[in-house]
Enzyme design. Sequence first.
Site, PDB file in Angstrom:
ATOM      1  N   PHE A  67     -18.370   4.702 -53.800  1.00 21.26           N
ATOM      2  CA  PHE A  67     -17.370   4.850 -54.875  1.00 21.26           C
ATOM      3  C   PHE A  67     -16.805   3.499 -55.336  1.00 21.26           C
ATOM      4  CE2 PHE A  67     -12.560   5.617 -55.193  1.00 21.26           C
ATOM      5  CZ  PHE A  67     -12.574   5.715 -56.568  1.00 21.26           C
ATOM      6  N   ILE A  68     -16.067   2.815 -54.480  1.00 21.03           N
ATOM      7  CA  ILE A  68     -15.413   1.571 -54.920  1.00 21.03           C
ATOM      8  C   ILE A  68     -16.456   0.470 -55.095  1.00 21.03           C
ATOM      9  CG2 ILE A  68     -13.523  -0.047 -54.512  1.00 21.03           C
ATOM     10  CD1 ILE A  68     -12.322   2.010 -52.578  1.00 21.03           C
ATOM     11  N   ILE A 107     -26.287  -2.029 -42.520  1.00 27.61           N
ATOM     12  CA  ILE A 107     -25.630  -3.305 -42.178  1.00 27.61           C
ATOM     13  C   ILE A 107     -25.648  -3.559 -40.672  1.00 27.61           C
ATOM     14  CG2 ILE A 107     -24.126  -3.430 -44.219  1.00 27.61           C
ATOM     15  CD1 ILE A 107     -21.779  -2.601 -42.280  1.00 27.61           C
ATOM     16  N   ALA A 124     -19.045   1.273 -45.249  1.00 28.00           N
ATOM     17  CA  ALA A 124     -18.249   1.892 -44.190  1.00 28.00           C
ATOM     18  C   ALA A 124     -18.433   3.397 -44.239  1.00 28.00           C
ATOM     19  CB  ALA A 124     -16.764   1.569 -44.388  1.00 28.00           C
ATOM     20  N   THR A 183      -8.240  -1.470 -45.598  1.00 31.43           N
ATOM     21  CA  THR A 183      -7.429  -0.347 -46.088  1.00 31.43           C
ATOM     22  C   THR A 183      -5.983  -0.436 -45.600  1.00 31.43           C
ATOM     23  OG1 THR A 183      -7.119   2.045 -45.794  1.00 31.43           O
ATOM     24  CG2 THR A 183      -8.394   0.940 -44.118  1.00 31.43           C
ATOM     25  N   ASP A 184      -5.079   0.159 -46.363  1.00 24.55           N
ATOM     26  CA  ASP A 184      -3.669   0.216 -45.933  1.00 24.55           C
ATOM     27  C   ASP A 184      -3.496   1.087 -44.689  1.00 24.55           C
ATOM     28  OD1 ASP A 184      -4.026   2.748 -47.096  1.00 24.55           O
ATOM     29  OD2 ASP A 184      -2.334   2.567 -48.494  1.00 24.55           O
ATOM     30  N   GLU A 185      -4.531   1.878 -44.344  1.00 25.15           N
ATOM     31  CA  GLU A 185      -4.400   2.780 -43.192  1.00 25.15           C
ATOM     32  C   GLU A 185      -4.335   2.015 -41.871  1.00 25.15           C
ATOM     33  OE1 GLU A 185      -6.572   6.425 -43.436  1.00 25.15           O
ATOM     34  OE2 GLU A 185      -6.726   6.262 -45.605  1.00 25.15           O
ATOM     35  N   TYR A 223     -11.001   6.584 -38.074  1.00 21.20           N
ATOM     36  CA  TYR A 223     -11.376   5.761 -39.247  1.00 21.20           C
ATOM     37  C   TYR A 223     -10.509   4.501 -39.305  1.00 21.20           C
ATOM     38  CZ  TYR A 223     -11.090   4.104 -44.076  1.00 21.20           C
ATOM     39  OH  TYR A 223     -11.035   3.311 -45.202  1.00 21.20           O
ATOM     40  N   LYS A 268     -11.565   0.440 -38.907  1.00 19.30           N
ATOM     41  CA  LYS A 268     -11.316  -0.606 -39.912  1.00 19.30           C
ATOM     42  C   LYS A 268     -10.428  -1.710 -39.323  1.00 19.30           C
ATOM     43  CE  LYS A 268     -12.479  -0.521 -43.704  1.00 19.30           C
ATOM     44  NZ  LYS A 268     -13.729  -0.969 -44.376  1.00 19.30           N
ATOM     45  N   PRO A 273      -7.202  23.291 -50.535  1.00 14.45           N
ATOM     46  CA  PRO A 273      -6.638  23.313 -49.185  1.00 14.45           C
ATOM     47  C   PRO A 273      -5.678  22.148 -48.924  1.00 14.45           C
ATOM     48  CG  PRO A 273      -8.896  22.497 -49.134  1.00 14.45           C
ATOM     49  CD  PRO A 273      -8.603  22.819 -50.562  1.00 14.45           C
TER      50      PRO A 273
HETATM   51  P1  NAD Z   1     -17.729   5.573 -49.886  1.00 18.58           P
HETATM   52  O1  NAD Z   1     -17.811   6.453 -48.691  1.00 18.58           O
HETATM   53  O2  NAD Z   1     -17.733   6.173 -51.249  1.00 18.58           O
HETATM   54  O3  NAD Z   1     -18.928   4.518 -49.848  1.00 18.58           O
HETATM   55  C1  NAD Z   1     -19.376   3.894 -48.690  1.00 18.58           C
HETATM   56  C2  NAD Z   1     -20.752   3.302 -48.980  1.00 18.58           C
HETATM   57  O4  NAD Z   1     -21.204   2.598 -47.819  1.00 18.58           O
HETATM   58  C3  NAD Z   1     -21.815   4.357 -49.295  1.00 18.58           C
HETATM   59  O5  NAD Z   1     -22.582   3.952 -50.406  1.00 18.58           O
HETATM   60  C4  NAD Z   1     -22.659   4.400 -48.026  1.00 18.58           C
HETATM   61  O6  NAD Z   1     -24.017   4.765 -48.261  1.00 18.58           O
HETATM   62  C5  NAD Z   1     -22.548   2.963 -47.549  1.00 18.58           C
HETATM   63  N1  NAD Z   1     -22.794   2.823 -46.112  1.00 18.58           N
HETATM   64  C6  NAD Z   1     -22.264   3.583 -45.109  1.00 18.58           C
HETATM   65  N2  NAD Z   1     -22.748   3.172 -43.924  1.00 18.58           N
HETATM   66  C7  NAD Z   1     -23.572   2.115 -44.174  1.00 18.58           C
HETATM   67  C8  NAD Z   1     -24.343   1.258 -43.344  1.00 18.58           C
HETATM   68  N3  NAD Z   1     -24.370   1.409 -42.017  1.00 18.58           N
HETATM   69  N4  NAD Z   1     -25.065   0.279 -43.934  1.00 18.58           N
HETATM   70  C9  NAD Z   1     -25.068   0.135 -45.288  1.00 18.58           C
HETATM   71  N5  NAD Z   1     -24.355   0.923 -46.118  1.00 18.58           N
HETATM   72  C10 NAD Z   1     -23.607   1.900 -45.564  1.00 18.58           C
HETATM   73  O7  NAD Z   1     -16.437   4.697 -49.640  1.00 18.58           O
HETATM   74  P2  NAD Z   1     -15.391   4.050 -50.665  1.00 18.58           P
HETATM   75  O8  NAD Z   1     -14.286   4.992 -50.857  1.00 18.58           O
HETATM   76  O9  NAD Z   1     -16.104   3.484 -51.820  1.00 18.58           O
HETATM   77  O10 NAD Z   1     -14.852   2.858 -49.761  1.00 18.58           O
HETATM   78  C11 NAD Z   1     -15.465   1.582 -49.792  1.00 18.58           C
HETATM   79  C12 NAD Z   1     -14.715   0.644 -48.878  1.00 18.58           C
HETATM   80  O11 NAD Z   1     -13.351   0.566 -49.278  1.00 18.58           O
HETATM   81  C13 NAD Z   1     -14.694   1.104 -47.412  1.00 18.58           C
HETATM   82  O12 NAD Z   1     -14.859  -0.041 -46.604  1.00 18.58           O
HETATM   83  C14 NAD Z   1     -13.310   1.705 -47.235  1.00 18.58           C
HETATM   84  O13 NAD Z   1     -12.873   1.561 -45.909  1.00 18.58           O
HETATM   85  C15 NAD Z   1     -12.498   0.864 -48.197  1.00 18.58           C
HETATM   86  N6  NAD Z   1     -11.301   1.502 -48.772  1.00 18.58           N
HETATM   87  C16 NAD Z   1     -11.390   2.733 -49.387  1.00 18.58           C
HETATM   88  C17 NAD Z   1     -10.246   3.276 -49.982  1.00 18.58           C
HETATM   89  C18 NAD Z   1     -10.279   4.607 -50.705  1.00 18.58           C
HETATM   90  O14 NAD Z   1      -9.240   5.111 -51.120  1.00 18.58           O
HETATM   91  N7  NAD Z   1     -11.438   5.213 -50.930  1.00 18.58           N
HETATM   92  C19 NAD Z   1      -9.028   2.584 -49.916  1.00 18.58           C
HETATM   93  C20 NAD Z   1      -8.987   1.350 -49.281  1.00 18.58           C
HETATM   94  C21 NAD Z   1     -10.131   0.806 -48.724  1.00 18.58           C
HETATM   95  P1  TYD Z   2      -7.696  11.542 -48.484  1.00 21.62           P
HETATM   96  O1  TYD Z   2      -8.202  11.594 -49.880  1.00 21.62           O
HETATM   97  O2  TYD Z   2      -8.555  12.084 -47.403  1.00 21.62           O
HETATM   98  O3  TYD Z   2      -7.308  10.022 -48.214  1.00 21.62           O
HETATM   99  P2  TYD Z   2      -6.514   9.377 -46.940  1.00 21.62           P
HETATM  100  O4  TYD Z   2      -6.577  10.295 -45.808  1.00 21.62           O
HETATM  101  O5  TYD Z   2      -7.377   8.185 -46.738  1.00 21.62           O
HETATM  102  O6  TYD Z   2      -5.145   9.081 -47.416  1.00 21.62           O
HETATM  103  O7  TYD Z   2      -6.310  12.297 -48.417  1.00 21.62           O
HETATM  104  C1  TYD Z   2      -5.209  11.930 -49.227  1.00 21.62           C
HETATM  105  C2  TYD Z   2      -4.030  12.793 -48.832  1.00 21.62           C
HETATM  106  O8  TYD Z   2      -4.324  14.156 -49.165  1.00 21.62           O
HETATM  107  C3  TYD Z   2      -3.758  12.788 -47.343  1.00 21.62           C
HETATM  108  O9  TYD Z   2      -2.347  12.872 -47.118  1.00 21.62           O
HETATM  109  C4  TYD Z   2      -4.428  14.055 -46.847  1.00 21.62           C
HETATM  110  C5  TYD Z   2      -4.280  14.997 -48.031  1.00 21.62           C
HETATM  111  N1  TYD Z   2      -5.382  15.985 -48.147  1.00 21.62           N
HETATM  112  C6  TYD Z   2      -5.097  17.365 -48.213  1.00 21.62           C
HETATM  113  O10 TYD Z   2      -3.921  17.775 -48.192  1.00 21.62           O
HETATM  114  N2  TYD Z   2      -6.134  18.243 -48.287  1.00 21.62           N
HETATM  115  C7  TYD Z   2      -7.426  17.833 -48.298  1.00 21.62           C
HETATM  116  O11 TYD Z   2      -8.335  18.704 -48.353  1.00 21.62           O
HETATM  117  C8  TYD Z   2      -7.713  16.433 -48.269  1.00 21.62           C
HETATM  118  C9  TYD Z   2      -9.129  15.929 -48.284  1.00 21.62           C
HETATM  119  C10 TYD Z   2      -6.654  15.543 -48.186  1.00 21.62           C
END
Ligand code: NAD
Ligand code: TYD
Length: 342
Positions: free
Chosen positions: A12-13, A63, A86, A128-130, A152, A156, A207
Amino acid sequence: MKNILITGGAGFIGSNYVRYALEAHPDWHVFVLDKLTYAGNLDNLLDVAEKFKGRYAFAQGDIADREVVFDLIRRYRIDTIVNFAAESHVDRSILDPDAFIMTDVYGTYVLLEAAREFQIERFHQVSTDEVYGDIPQGYSQEGDPLEPNSPYAASKASAELLIRAYRMTYNLPVTVTRGSNTFGPYQYPEKLLPLFITNAIDDLPLPLYGDGMQVRDWLHVVDHARGIDVVLTQGAVGETYNVGGENERHNIDVIRMMLAILGKPESLIKRVADRPGHDRRYALDTHKLRALGWAPRTDFEAALRETVAWYVNNEWWWRKIKSGEFKEFYRRQYAERLAQAI
Ligand code: NAD
Ligand code: TYD
């Protein structure tokens, strides 16, 4: 910087960042390394492959596979690594932590080893902020302790500790960004917003965990991509930067706004058993990144409207995902919860 390796670029990102970086830096060559796990999807990069043919290349690989990583960096004379790769979903980390340790921790270690061996100019980690854990009040600053609460978040945080050690021990030129909850196009429909938008389109139940009063700081994916880019090009080596949307909202309010945009009833919301170890609130202090000239540009309601419209107009993208591997995950995660829903 000329030859950038973007790991996890089919997610995604990562895919949004690949698009952003190729537009913003006409002299960059971008190499994506992605394992194409359930979350990786070449559909996310279709337009990129078409538009930037000469400056973009893709390789499928892990990776955590030292040979693959070393070979790629040697062959393409990589000078910069940006690590998005990740396992990224909290609920999956609760069901099965194994892949999180292998990719998020061990995979980051392999990339750091490669960065050291080939004297990479910059290693950037997308974190991540987590990692801060639950923040009942106030705002997390970059120097605050790491107190992760899910497998998770712990994976990280572990990666970040390794990165710090490589900086201190080997003087590796590293930077880290800690982004908040990101939303926008191409997000796998397991995360809150894309799951609930696509369920609502089909009049399926939404949900909601617990009381829905958890707070997340919502950040548009292009603001996140721009934040990473600013740190990569202007950030100080060895430093960590928060990237927050400055947009804290209760989950229930976000879902109500989304339903109003779609014109669907709130009766779709079902309260289900909470996620174990569920952090109530994340909130980031973004002064450090703002000092580099970055600020979030997106208005939340407008961006949510655009995002909802994207899922409405791109059923080709998410319907095939939801009919595949996703089904089994959905059953494991939600079947019992929904059967007991209020
Ligand atoms: P995502 O799950 O959509 O994408 C992860 C990508 O990594 C996928 O394309 C997957 O195929 C690839 N991948 C997984 N394991 C791999 C491996 N072993 N080798 C090579 N590629 C691999 O995740 P995202 O939401 O795009 O997040 C991207 C990054 O940003 C992550 O590191 C995540 O921790 C961080 N992040 C995400 C959020 C969020 O809200 N989604 C917020 C802050 C930080
Ligand atoms: P999520 O998108 O999983 O991100 P994160 O856990 O990394 O913050 O969840 C965002 C918020 O939404 C979190 O407080 C959990 C809640 N949530 C639900 O209430 N129901 C769901 O089915 C999911 C996936 C998340």
